[in-house]
Design a protein around this motif. Structure first.
Motif, PDB file in Angstrom:
ATOM      1  N   LEU A  93       0.918   4.752  -0.739  1.00  0.00           N
ATOM      2  CA  LEU A  93       0.282   3.495  -1.140  1.00  0.00           C
ATOM      3  C   LEU A  93       0.319   2.470  -0.014  1.00  0.00           C
ATOM      4  O   LEU A  93      -0.628   1.693   0.153  1.00  0.00           O
ATOM      5  N   GLU A  94       1.398   2.458   0.766  1.00  0.00           N
ATOM      6  CA  GLU A  94       1.474   1.534   1.905  1.00  0.00           C
ATOM      7  C   GLU A  94       0.392   1.842   2.928  1.00  0.00           C
ATOM      8  O   GLU A  94      -0.242   0.935   3.464  1.00  0.00           O
ATOM      9  N   ALA A 109      -6.069  -4.328  -1.271  1.00  0.00           N
ATOM     10  CA  ALA A 109      -4.778  -4.328  -0.581  1.00  0.00           C
ATOM     11  C   ALA A 109      -3.733  -5.091  -1.394  1.00  0.00           C
ATOM     12  O   ALA A 109      -2.582  -4.659  -1.500  1.00  0.00           O
ATOM     13  N   ALA A 110      -4.123  -6.209  -1.986  1.00  0.00           N
ATOM     14  CA  ALA A 110      -3.183  -6.990  -2.801  1.00  0.00           C
ATOM     15  C   ALA A 110      -2.770  -6.211  -4.045  1.00  0.00           C
ATOM     16  O   ALA A 110      -1.589  -6.231  -4.439  1.00  0.00           O
ATOM     17  N   LEU A 111      -3.701  -5.515  -4.661  1.00  0.00           N
ATOM     18  CA  LEU A 111      -3.398  -4.699  -5.828  1.00  0.00           C
ATOM     19  C   LEU A 111      -2.401  -3.592  -5.462  1.00  0.00           C
ATOM     20  O   LEU A 111      -1.423  -3.358  -6.172  1.00  0.00           O
ATOM     21  N   LEU A 112      -2.650  -2.949  -4.336  1.00  0.00           N
ATOM     22  CA  LEU A 112      -1.737  -1.893  -3.870  1.00  0.00           C
ATOM     23  C   LEU A 112      -0.358  -2.467  -3.556  1.00  0.00           C
ATOM     24  O   LEU A 112       0.669  -1.855  -3.867  1.00  0.00           O
ATOM     25  N   ARG A 113      -0.318  -3.642  -2.951  1.00  0.00           N
ATOM     26  CA  ARG A 113       0.958  -4.304  -2.659  1.00  0.00           C
ATOM     27  C   ARG A 113       1.751  -4.540  -3.938  1.00  0.00           C
ATOM     28  O   ARG A 113       2.953  -4.287  -4.005  1.00  0.00           O
ATOM     29  N   GLY A 117       5.375  -2.924  -5.121  1.00  0.00           N
ATOM     30  CA  GLY A 117       6.489  -3.727  -5.610  1.00  0.00           C
ATOM     31  C   GLY A 117       7.032  -3.212  -6.925  1.00  0.00           C
ATOM     32  O   GLY A 117       8.256  -3.129  -7.131  1.00  0.00           O
ATOM     33  N   GLU A 118       6.140  -2.842  -7.846  1.00  0.00           N
ATOM     34  CA  GLU A 118       6.564  -2.282  -9.133  1.00  0.00           C
ATOM     35  C   GLU A 118       7.317  -0.973  -8.937  1.00  0.00           C
ATOM     36  O   GLU A 118       8.327  -0.720  -9.591  1.00  0.00           O
ATOM     37  N   LEU A 119       6.814  -0.136  -8.040  1.00  0.00           N
ATOM     38  CA  LEU A 119       7.482   1.150  -7.778  1.00  0.00           C
ATOM     39  C   LEU A 119       8.859   0.945  -7.173  1.00  0.00           C
ATOM     40  O   LEU A 119       9.827   1.642  -7.505  1.00  0.00           O
TER      41      LEU A 119
END
Length: 124
Positions: A93-94, A109-113, A117-119
């Protein structure tokens, strides 16, 4: 600022002051010095200064497509993964996030960030 304006074909700088200060004069002199060097170079190599002409792009459709795109990962799938799989998923994901930012898909990119964070919260 003067240097930026000087790069444009019809660029102009307006300085507001009661008197020309030493630093202002220094900047003006440097601009003229550089301009004369550039003009000599252009003349020597037959270059005619011209402005860049680019097509105006409509970003509306690209933004809408990114906003409507379904994420590849949903937070509900995290508990079923082993710790190793979670770390691998974070790494993947990064790289997707960096690629999205590079492609100027900042919403993605913000959604993936946020997903990363959740992971990371699940690995603590």
């Amino acid at each position: 600022m003067i240097g930026r304006a000087a790069r444009h074909l019809d660029g102009a700088v307006i300085m507001y002051a009661d008197t020309v200060t030493g630093s202002m004069q220094k900047a003006i002199d440097e601009t003229y010095r550089r301009r004369s060097i550039q003009m000599e170079y252009n003349e020597k190599h037959g270059i005619e200064p011209a402005s860049i002409v680019k097509q105006v792009r409509d970003l509306t459709e690209r933004v809408r497509a990114v906003a409507e795109a379904k994420p590849e990962y949903t937070p509900g799938t995290a508990p079923t993964l082993s710790k190793e799989d979670v770390f691998r998923l974070i790494k993947d994901l990064e790289s997707q996030m960096k690629q999205a930012a590079k492609s100027m898909e900042f919403e993605k990119a913000a959604l993936l960030r946020d997903q990363i964070g959740e992971l990371r919260k699940t690995t603590v």
